[in-house]
Write a protein that holds these residues in place. Structure first.
Motif, PDB file in Angstrom:
ATOM      1  N   PHE A   1       0.644  -1.124   0.101  1.00 30.22           N
ATOM      2  CA  PHE A   1      -0.062   0.324  -0.122  1.00 30.22           C
ATOM      3  C   PHE A   1       1.077   1.282  -0.108  1.00 30.22           C
ATOM      4  N   ALA A   2       0.584   2.298  -1.311  1.00 32.15           N
ATOM      5  CA  ALA A   2       1.615   3.154  -1.281  1.00 32.15           C
ATOM      6  C   ALA A   2       1.074   4.446  -0.382  1.00 32.15           C
ATOM      7  N   GLY A   3      -0.546   4.193   0.398  1.00 35.95           N
ATOM      8  CA  GLY A   3      -0.364   4.957   1.316  1.00 35.95           C
ATOM      9  C   GLY A   3      -1.466   6.449   0.790  1.00 35.95           C
ATOM     10  N   ALA A   4      -1.795   6.324  -0.723  1.00 41.85           N
ATOM     11  CA  ALA A   4      -3.195   6.637  -1.047  1.00 41.85           C
ATOM     12  C   ALA A   4      -3.599   6.489  -1.204  1.00 41.85           C
ATOM     13  N   VAL A   5      -5.463   7.262  -1.952  1.00 42.09           N
ATOM     14  CA  VAL A   5      -6.490   6.481  -2.234  1.00 42.09           C
ATOM     15  C   VAL A   5      -7.138   6.988  -3.492  1.00 42.09           C
ATOM     16  N   LEU A   6      -7.674   6.536  -4.458  1.00 41.01           N
ATOM     17  CA  LEU A   6      -7.824   7.988  -5.510  1.00 41.01           C
ATOM     18  C   LEU A   6      -9.341   7.384  -5.734  1.00 41.01           C
ATOM     19  N   ARG A   7     -10.454   8.492  -6.107  1.00 42.20           N
ATOM     20  CA  ARG A   7     -12.277   8.292  -6.109  1.00 42.20           C
ATOM     21  C   ARG A   7     -12.458   8.631  -7.297  1.00 42.20           C
ATOM     22  N   GLY A   8     -12.715   8.385  -7.931  1.00 45.28           N
ATOM     23  CA  GLY A   8     -14.145   9.414  -9.565  1.00 45.28           C
ATOM     24  C   GLY A   8     -13.784   9.055 -10.597  1.00 45.28           C
ATOM     25  N   GLY A   9     -14.550   9.192 -11.278  1.00 42.33           N
ATOM     26  CA  GLY A   9     -14.899   8.161 -12.533  1.00 42.33           C
ATOM     27  C   GLY A   9     -15.180   9.023 -14.211  1.00 42.33           C
ATOM     28  N   ILE A  10     -15.657   8.916 -14.835  1.00 35.88           N
ATOM     29  CA  ILE A  10     -15.882   9.528 -16.061  1.00 35.88           C
ATOM     30  C   ILE A  10     -16.891  10.178 -16.524  1.00 35.88           C
ATOM     31  N   SER A  11     -16.780  10.878 -16.757  1.00 39.87           N
ATOM     32  CA  SER A  11     -17.950  12.299 -16.699  1.00 39.87           C
ATOM     33  C   SER A  11     -18.206  12.186 -17.947  1.00 39.87           C
ATOM     34  N   ARG A  12     -19.912  12.708 -18.588  1.00 38.58           N
ATOM     35  CA  ARG A  12     -20.542  12.481 -19.771  1.00 38.58           C
ATOM     36  C   ARG A  12     -21.061  13.876 -19.787  1.00 38.58           C
ATOM     37  N   PHE A  13     -20.065  14.544 -21.224  1.00 35.85           N
ATOM     38  CA  PHE A  13     -21.065  15.615 -21.500  1.00 35.85           C
ATOM     39  C   PHE A  13     -21.826  15.307 -22.815  1.00 35.85           C
ATOM     40  N   ASP A  14     -23.256  16.469 -23.151  1.00 29.94           N
ATOM     41  CA  ASP A  14     -23.212  16.180 -24.230  1.00 29.94           C
ATOM     42  C   ASP A  14     -23.011  17.256 -24.995  1.00 29.94           C
ATOM     43  N   GLY A  15     -22.492  17.953 -24.641  1.00 26.58           N
ATOM     44  CA  GLY A  15     -21.601  18.911 -25.589  1.00 26.58           C
ATOM     45  C   GLY A  15     -20.233  18.761 -25.652  1.00 26.58           C
ATOM     46  N   PRO A  16     -19.364  19.122 -26.251  1.00 32.04           N
ATOM     47  CA  PRO A  16     -17.679  19.509 -25.622  1.00 32.04           C
ATOM     48  C   PRO A  16     -17.464  19.374 -24.474  1.00 32.04           C
TER      49      PRO A  16
ATOM     50  N   ILE B   1      -9.297   3.701  -5.039  1.00 30.36           N
ATOM     51  CA  ILE B   1      -9.018   3.015  -6.174  1.00 30.36           C
ATOM     52  C   ILE B   1      -7.738   2.775  -4.763  1.00 30.36           C
ATOM     53  N   ASN B   2      -6.861   1.783  -4.695  1.00 29.40           N
ATOM     54  CA  ASN B   2      -5.895   1.874  -2.954  1.00 29.40           C
ATOM     55  C   ASN B   2      -4.997   2.203  -3.776  1.00 29.40           C
ATOM     56  N   ALA B   3      -3.879   2.934  -3.703  1.00 30.88           N
ATOM     57  CA  ALA B   3      -2.656   3.174  -4.258  1.00 30.88           C
ATOM     58  C   ALA B   3      -2.235   2.023  -3.952  1.00 30.88           C
TER      59      ALA B   3
ATOM     60  N   GLN C   1      -5.746  11.059  -2.420  1.00 25.30           N
ATOM     61  CA  GLN C   1      -5.361  11.842  -0.807  1.00 25.30           C
ATOM     62  C   GLN C   1      -4.013  11.082  -0.167  1.00 25.30           C
ATOM     63  N   LEU C   2      -3.715  11.451   0.566  1.00 26.47           N
ATOM     64  CA  LEU C   2      -2.263   9.948   1.512  1.00 26.47           C
ATOM     65  C   LEU C   2      -3.911   9.920   2.837  1.00 26.47           C
ATOM     66  N   GLU C   3      -4.140   8.981   2.508  1.00 31.61           N
ATOM     67  CA  GLU C   3      -4.415   8.170   3.910  1.00 31.61           C
ATOM     68  C   GLU C   3      -3.995   7.126   4.656  1.00 31.61           C
ATOM     69  N   ASP C   4      -4.021   6.477   5.997  1.00 29.33           N
ATOM     70  CA  ASP C   4      -3.820   5.474   6.612  1.00 29.33           C
ATOM     71  C   ASP C   4      -4.232   3.836   6.047  1.00 29.33           C
ATOM     72  N   THR C   5      -5.102   3.679   5.994  1.00 23.94           N
ATOM     73  CA  THR C   5      -6.055   2.646   5.845  1.00 23.94           C
ATOM     74  C   THR C   5      -6.391   2.159   4.326  1.00 23.94           C
ATOM     75  N   GLN C   6      -6.513   1.309   3.760  1.00 23.68           N
ATOM     76  CA  GLN C   6      -6.969   0.771   2.573  1.00 23.68           C
ATOM     77  C   GLN C   6      -8.511   1.285   2.479  1.00 23.68           C
ATOM     78  N   VAL C   7      -9.155   1.108   1.612  1.00 25.68           N
ATOM     79  CA  VAL C   7     -10.928   1.311   1.671  1.00 25.68           C
ATOM     80  C   VAL C   7     -10.952  -0.104   0.903  1.00 25.68           C
ATOM     81  N   PRO C   8     -12.407  -0.016   0.897  1.00 26.86           N
ATOM     82  CA  PRO C   8     -12.762  -2.098   0.431  1.00 26.86           C
ATOM     83  C   PRO C   8     -13.157  -1.652  -0.924  1.00 26.86           C
ATOM     84  N   PRO C   9     -13.144  -2.876  -1.626  1.00 25.21           N
ATOM     85  CA  PRO C   9     -13.819  -2.656  -2.854  1.00 25.21           C
ATOM     86  C   PRO C   9     -15.032  -2.106  -3.167  1.00 25.21           C
ATOM     87  N   LEU C  10     -15.199  -1.575  -4.270  1.00 24.98           N
ATOM     88  CA  LEU C  10     -16.333  -0.701  -4.753  1.00 24.98           C
ATOM     89  C   LEU C  10     -17.439  -1.680  -5.247  1.00 24.98           C
TER      90      LEU C  10
END
Length: 425
Positions: free
Chosen positions: A210-225, A311-313, A261-270
């Motif tokens: 565990f590299a000590g960080a967690v990543l959260r996000g997704g893909i955003s879709r737009f009707d236009g540019p 995602i846990n880094a 963000q740097l975090e001390d513990t890993q998050v469970p699978p989503l």
């Protein structure tokens, strides 16, 4: 070894190779071996297995990745060696013809630094963004006539036989309906990713860190540019509060965003089927990015729930194949040396590994000689990227004086690159 006609024989002639993993490293290895193979030699038989179904793989690989072209370790050089550079460039969503570059923004979207390296050895770009699924498809289009991925098939164990060959346990079928068969091969290429089943079986103590960080996000879709500057540029937004955010276009109407963000513990699978879990991840992303100005909140509001990620880094150090004579299994890509998403270089390492392994196998006089030469190329490269990734992960999430020291180092590095003619602009 030569035959009676004086033609050099190759130690893999007529042999059977199993490639566990039809992703970037496994697929690129197959293309490279076929491309470099001497037509005077009898070709090996290659079986390519991927644990995902073809549909699941396509759904999972909707994000983009960077292929670098500014040094010898980059993915663009590897694709050129494979004869697939033009096909790759045709799929790029950003980075060609001077349009788009890697940026670092402040929380107000003010551009602080833009990185545009000089392309390496005549390559047409120093870096491009391209959908991962398109890179995989380009590689699969480069297969030989006899090559194809068998989907929904994974290698779960490997054992040496008395004659030196390998018995591989192969699992096929949908969950709850699996069947297991035993197959034999002369060389096994483990390219089954960071959570490699083969590494877990053969090297049970060699696990991800565990590299000590967690990543959260997704893909955003737009009707236009897409909102500017993300219609072309990609990069990181640093807040100085310990939170970073990465943005990159996926196509003309969608982009990927992630908050780290740097975090001390890993998050469970989503569980993407759990609407409450998905909502909680998106809301946590909004909360962490509360200091980031618009269009951040608008971007997050357009997130496609099916693409949400948490995602846990994690990463791991590379290892050498010291006992390949005893068990001819070669680990490449993430199965050998996983890097976290914060490195931005995992695909490049996977492609470089595949090209180097194919080349050394074709040049070598024995498997041991070829793999020794390969390890001397792959291990230092992976270790350098891993160390750099860890350093950037810590610095990019720094606060206070450490945050400003990081900015000073970036500015000085940019200036020195300009002085030395590396064209970082």
């Amino acid at each position: 070894m030569d035959n009676k006609a004086g033609i050099r024989r190759h130690f893999l002639e007529g042999k059977t190779i199993i490639v566990a993993g039809g992703g970037l490293s496994g697929s690129a290895f197959v293309v490279g071996l076929r491309r470099l193979w001497n037509p005077a030699w009898k070709s090996p038989t290659i079986h390519i297995y991927d644990r995902d179904s073809e549909e699941a793989s396509a759904q999972r690989e909707t994000y983009t990745l960077s292929l670098a072209g500014y040094d010898a370790t980059g993915g663009l050089l590897a694709m050129r060696k494979l004869g697939l550079l033009d096909q790759t460039l045709n799929k790029a969503v950003s980075g060609l013809d001077g349009a788009g570059a890697f940026k670092i923004w402040g929380p107000d979207w003010k551009e602080h630094i833009s990185f545009r390296h000089k392309p390496f050895e005549g390559l047409p770009a120093s870096s491009i963004r391209i959908p991962r699924k398109d890179v995989r498809q380009v590689l699969h289009d480069g297969f030989g006539p006899a090559d194809a991925v068998e989907w929904g098939t994974k290698c779960i164990s490997a054992q040496r036989l008395e004659d030196g060959r390998i018995r591989v346990e192969v699992m096929r079928g949908a969950p709850g309906q699996e069947t297991i068969t035993e197959e034999e091969c002369d060389v096994l290429i483990a390219a089954d990713g960071a959570s490699s089943k083969l590494r877990a079986y053969l090297r049970p103590d060699d696990k991800l860190d565990f590299a000590g960080a967690v990543l959260r996000g997704g893909i955003s879709r737009f009707d236009g540019p897409l909102p500017k500057p993300l219609d072309q540029d990609w990069g990181f937004m640093l807040s100085g509060t310990g939170v970073s955010c990465f943005f990159s276009p996926v196509d003309k109407n969608s982009l990927v965003w992630t908050v780290g963000q740097l975090e001390d513990t890993q998050v469970p699978p989503l569980d993407l089927e759990d609407a409450e879990q998905v909502k909680a991840v998106i809301n946590r992303g909004l909360e962490l990015g509360s200091e980031l100005q618009e269009p951040f909140r608008t971007i997050v509001a357009h997130t496609d729930p099916k693409t949400t990620l948490s995602i846990n880094a994690r990463d791991k150090k590379p290892f050498a194949h010291e006992k390949v004579d005893e068990l001819p299994v070669v680990f490449i890509g993430d199965s050998n040396h996983a890097v976290s998403p914060f490195s931005g270089y995992g695909a490049n390492l996977a492609l470089a590994d595949a090209c180097d392994l194919a080349e050394q196998l074709c040049k070598g006089n024995s498997l041991r000689e070829a793999i020794s030469a390969y390890d001397k190329l792959a291990m230092p490269r992976a270790m350098r990227i891993l160390k750099g990734s860890r350093a950037r992960l810590t610095a990019g999430h720094s606060t206070g004086i450490q945050y400003w020291v990081f900015w000073l180092m970036l500015v000085v590095g940019k200036f020195m690159g300009w002085v030395m003619g590396k064209k970082m602009t």
